[in-house]
Motif scaffolding. Structure first.
Motif, PDB file in Angstrom:
ATOM      1  N   THR A 155       6.611  -6.575  13.948  1.00  0.00           N
ATOM      2  CA  THR A 155       7.080  -5.189  13.983  1.00  0.00           C
ATOM      3  C   THR A 155       7.859  -4.847  12.722  1.00  0.00           C
ATOM      4  O   THR A 155       7.687  -3.774  12.129  1.00  0.00           O
ATOM      5  N   LEU A 156       8.735  -5.764  12.294  1.00  0.00           N
ATOM      6  CA  LEU A 156       9.521  -5.525  11.084  1.00  0.00           C
ATOM      7  C   LEU A 156       8.628  -5.434   9.852  1.00  0.00           C
ATOM      8  O   LEU A 156       8.861  -4.618   8.952  1.00  0.00           O
ATOM      9  N   ASP A 157       7.598  -6.281   9.805  1.00  0.00           N
ATOM     10  CA  ASP A 157       6.663  -6.225   8.682  1.00  0.00           C
ATOM     11  C   ASP A 157       5.916  -4.894   8.665  1.00  0.00           C
ATOM     12  O   ASP A 157       5.726  -4.284   7.620  1.00  0.00           O
ATOM     13  N   ALA A 158       5.488  -4.445   9.853  1.00  0.00           N
ATOM     14  CA  ALA A 158       4.804  -3.148   9.946  1.00  0.00           C
ATOM     15  C   ALA A 158       5.732  -2.018   9.518  1.00  0.00           C
ATOM     16  O   ALA A 158       5.319  -1.058   8.860  1.00  0.00           O
ATOM     17  N   LYS A 159       6.989  -2.153   9.882  1.00  0.00           N
ATOM     18  CA  LYS A 159       7.977  -1.130   9.534  1.00  0.00           C
ATOM     19  C   LYS A 159       8.108  -0.992   8.017  1.00  0.00           C
ATOM     20  O   LYS A 159       8.081   0.112   7.467  1.00  0.00           O
ATOM     21  N   ALA A 163       6.917   2.136   5.488  1.00  0.00           N
ATOM     22  CA  ALA A 163       7.820   2.766   4.526  1.00  0.00           C
ATOM     23  C   ALA A 163       7.176   2.835   3.144  1.00  0.00           C
ATOM     24  O   ALA A 163       7.260   3.862   2.449  1.00  0.00           O
ATOM     25  N   VAL A 164       6.517   1.750   2.737  1.00  0.00           N
ATOM     26  CA  VAL A 164       5.831   1.726   1.435  1.00  0.00           C
ATOM     27  C   VAL A 164       4.722   2.783   1.399  1.00  0.00           C
ATOM     28  O   VAL A 164       4.546   3.479   0.390  1.00  0.00           O
ATOM     29  N   TYR A 166       4.606   5.564   3.109  1.00  0.00           N
ATOM     30  CA  TYR A 166       5.267   6.868   3.000  1.00  0.00           C
ATOM     31  C   TYR A 166       5.642   7.158   1.546  1.00  0.00           C
ATOM     32  O   TYR A 166       5.455   8.276   1.044  1.00  0.00           O
ATOM     33  N   ILE A 167       6.201   6.166   0.885  1.00  0.00           N
ATOM     34  CA  ILE A 167       6.635   6.339  -0.504  1.00  0.00           C
ATOM     35  C   ILE A 167       5.435   6.599  -1.413  1.00  0.00           C
ATOM     36  O   ILE A 167       5.467   7.492  -2.270  1.00  0.00           O
ATOM     37  N   ASN A 168       4.360   5.836  -1.221  1.00  0.00           N
ATOM     38  CA  ASN A 168       3.174   6.014  -2.051  1.00  0.00           C
ATOM     39  C   ASN A 168       2.565   7.408  -1.874  1.00  0.00           C
ATOM     40  O   ASN A 168       2.158   8.058  -2.842  1.00  0.00           O
ATOM     41  N   GLU A 169       2.500   7.853  -0.619  1.00  0.00           N
ATOM     42  CA  GLU A 169       1.956   9.188  -0.355  1.00  0.00           C
ATOM     43  C   GLU A 169       2.822  10.261  -1.017  1.00  0.00           C
ATOM     44  O   GLU A 169       2.322  11.192  -1.653  1.00  0.00           O
ATOM     45  N   ALA A 170       4.137  10.119  -0.868  1.00  0.00           N
ATOM     46  CA  ALA A 170       5.060  11.104  -1.448  1.00  0.00           C
ATOM     47  C   ALA A 170       4.919  11.137  -2.971  1.00  0.00           C
ATOM     48  O   ALA A 170       4.888  12.215  -3.585  1.00  0.00           O
ATOM     49  N   GLN A 171       4.845   9.950  -3.579  1.00  0.00           N
ATOM     50  CA  GLN A 171       4.737   9.903  -5.036  1.00  0.00           C
ATOM     51  C   GLN A 171       3.443  10.553  -5.511  1.00  0.00           C
ATOM     52  O   GLN A 171       3.419  11.239  -6.540  1.00  0.00           O
ATOM     53  N   ALA A 172       2.354  10.359  -4.776  1.00  0.00           N
ATOM     54  CA  ALA A 172       1.078  10.970  -5.145  1.00  0.00           C
ATOM     55  C   ALA A 172       1.182  12.489  -5.125  1.00  0.00           C
ATOM     56  O   ALA A 172       0.644  13.179  -6.000  1.00  0.00           O
TER      57      ALA A 172
END
Length: 506
Positions: A155-159, A163-164, A166-172
């Motif tokens: 679960t922590l790994d998926a979390k 997050a990564v 989300y960041i990649n989408e936002a940066q795009a």
């Protein structure tokens, strides 16, 4: 079997898997694996997978209970993350990612563990398919993991992976903005949603890397300004929040210029457009925005602000006029009281309005008025009896000069205002009957207070102002008279309420 690693048996595979950190699942995760945790983890997986995958019986043996609380592995989180990544890439069956038919076991832990692994695999498939949000998405599967298996290493790994993403989408989407492409309404909505997801990523990262999390806040606020069509105030709040983080950020200065231009604030739009082009003189977006702002402001005046030009106009109005007497009384009359009565008045005049800045004006006005009042005298004979009434009507025609100061309460086209100022009234004529009974002075000083609103008339160059005004006389109007109706008055003042319409050019 190749599915559980070359050169390893099923027991060794799950032993290494558990000691790497996956077995840290009894109680709150603490990055430590106890003897009890590894025993529970191996005992959950080895017998079940041996039976389901290989149709073999294999039962691990553990000894002894006095060792249950001993810590036998300290988890290296970086190693654990890499271990899970390798497992995902290999996607091997039988071991960590068995996807065959699930048969209900008498061991409830096996069913729960299988659900965990299957959900985890679906999560990564959704990530691979770039399906981040919605039904059967990475968000959806992570929510299931977090609800059923909170704190579990999977679960922590998926979390962190989510997050990564989300960041990649936002940066795009930020990169798309920086490339000067005009977004559609649908893209604006998607940008705003990406900003909300980036906010979630920031909250996830803040625990482990607060500096990196804070470095993303400017991008988050920039994306959330895309909601300007739905909530302009929130868009401005996000824009200024981004500016407070990065004062010299041309990307947010440019966004503020566009927001102010949408909001018809030409001066502010030009200010931020010039700052953006100065900060990033080679950035085409900033140069395009500056050219757009200059072109727009050159062609169109600010539509939200009225034109405060000096202009002539006319005024007409009507209302109620009243004389307020002070009764003194004498012994030589049977008058016992005097009461005022309203009379309708009418005004007609001209004015000239002079603007002093954008919020103050003065309006010299000349009015011709037909007004006056009625005085009702109560009489009773000295010998007693019923009270009877005499009415004296005071009608006159007068001219007045007013000098009100107008204070606007808004800078928009439809602008409410208050008006305060003195006026001088001169009576041109009084009707003969009342002038003999109750003569009044020719000159009166008054004070005016009014509340009004300026309203432009469509696309014409005319401006209409409707105004409600209260007038109060300062000095006594009473002249010395010979009749008892005059003699019983110690003072006589004037007041009135008028509704007027002013019309002028603009």
């Amino acid at each position: 079997d190749a599915s559980i690693g070359n050169g390893h048996g099923l027991f060794t595979y799950y032993l290494v898997d558990g000691l790497s950190g996956v077995a840290d699942n009894i109680g709150p995760p603490d990055n430590k694996v106890s003897y009890e945790e590894i025993k529970s983890y191996v005992d959950k997986n080895v017998p079940s997978v041996a039976q389901q995958r290989f149709r073999k019986k294999q039962d691990p043996y553990f000894c002894c209970t006095e060792n249950s609380n001993k810590i036998i592995s300290i988890v290296d989180t970086a190693y654990l993350s890499n271990w899970l990544k390798i497992k995902r890439q290999q996607n091997r069956g039988g071991g960590n990612s068995f996807n065959g038919a699930i048969r209900r076991s008498t061991r409830n832990f096996f069913e729960a563990d299988t659900v965990l692994i299957e959900t985890y695999n679906r999560f990564y498939q959704a990530v691979k398919d770039k399906k981040i949000s919605g039904t059967a998405s990475a968000e959806d599967y992570f929510s299931q993991l977090n609800k059923k298996f909170p704190g579990n290493p999977y679960t922590l790994d998926a979390k962190s992976t989510l997050a990564v993403e989300y960041i990649n989408e936002a940066q795009a989407r930020v990169d798309e903005y920086l490339s000067c492409n005009e977004p559609s309404a649908k893209q604006k909505s998607a940008n705003y949603e990406a900003g909300l997801r980036l906010e979630k990523a920031i909250n996830i990262l803040r625990e482990d890397d607060p500096d990196f999390a804070n470095s993303l806040r400017g991008r988050m606020h920039l994306l959330k300004t895309s909601n300007s069509d739905a909530d302009r105030n929130a868009a401005f709040q996000n824009a200024y929040a981004a500016l407070s983080i990065d004062r010299n950020g041309a990307y947010i200065q440019n966004k503020l210029a566009l927001l102010h231009l949408e909001n018809n604030r030409a001066d502010s739009a030009l200010y931020y457009a010039e700052k953006a082009s100065t900060t990033a003189p080679k950035w085409q977006c900033a140069l395009n925005t500056l050219a757009l702002v200059r072109k727009t402001t050159a062609k169109q005046p600010n539509k939200n602000k009225p034109v405060r030009k000096n202009s002539f106009g006319g005024v007409a109005g009507g209302g109620i006029s009243q004389l307020t007497p002070t009764f003194a009384g004498t012994r030589n009359t049977n008058i016992i009281a005097v009461n005022p009565k309203d009379i309708v008045k009418a005004d007609l005049g001209i004015f000239y309005q002079v603007g002093i800045g954008n919020s103050i004006a003065i309006r010299p006005t000349t009015l011709v008025s037909m007004e006056g009042g009625e005085l009702v005298y109560d009489r009773r004979f000295v010998t007693g009896g019923q009270i009877f009434h005499d009415t004296v009507k005071l009608k006159n025609t007068s001219v007045s000069v007013a000098l009100p100061v107008i204070i606007y309460l808004s800078g928009k086209k439809v602008a409410p205002y208050i008006s305060l100022g003195p006026s001088f009234n001169y009576i041109l004529s009084q009707d003969a009957t009342s002038s003999e009974l109750v003569p009044v002075k020719k000159s009166v000083f008054l004070g005016d207070a009014a509340l009004g609103v300026d309203i432009p008339l469509g696309k014409s160059r005319l401006l209409l102002s409707s105004e409600l005004k209260y007038t109060q006389g300062f000095n006594d109007q009473k002249e010395t008279g010979t009749a008892d109706v005059s003699d019983v008055l110690s003072s006589l003042k004037k007041r009135g309420v008028t509704f007027s319409i002013y019309l002028r050019g603009r």
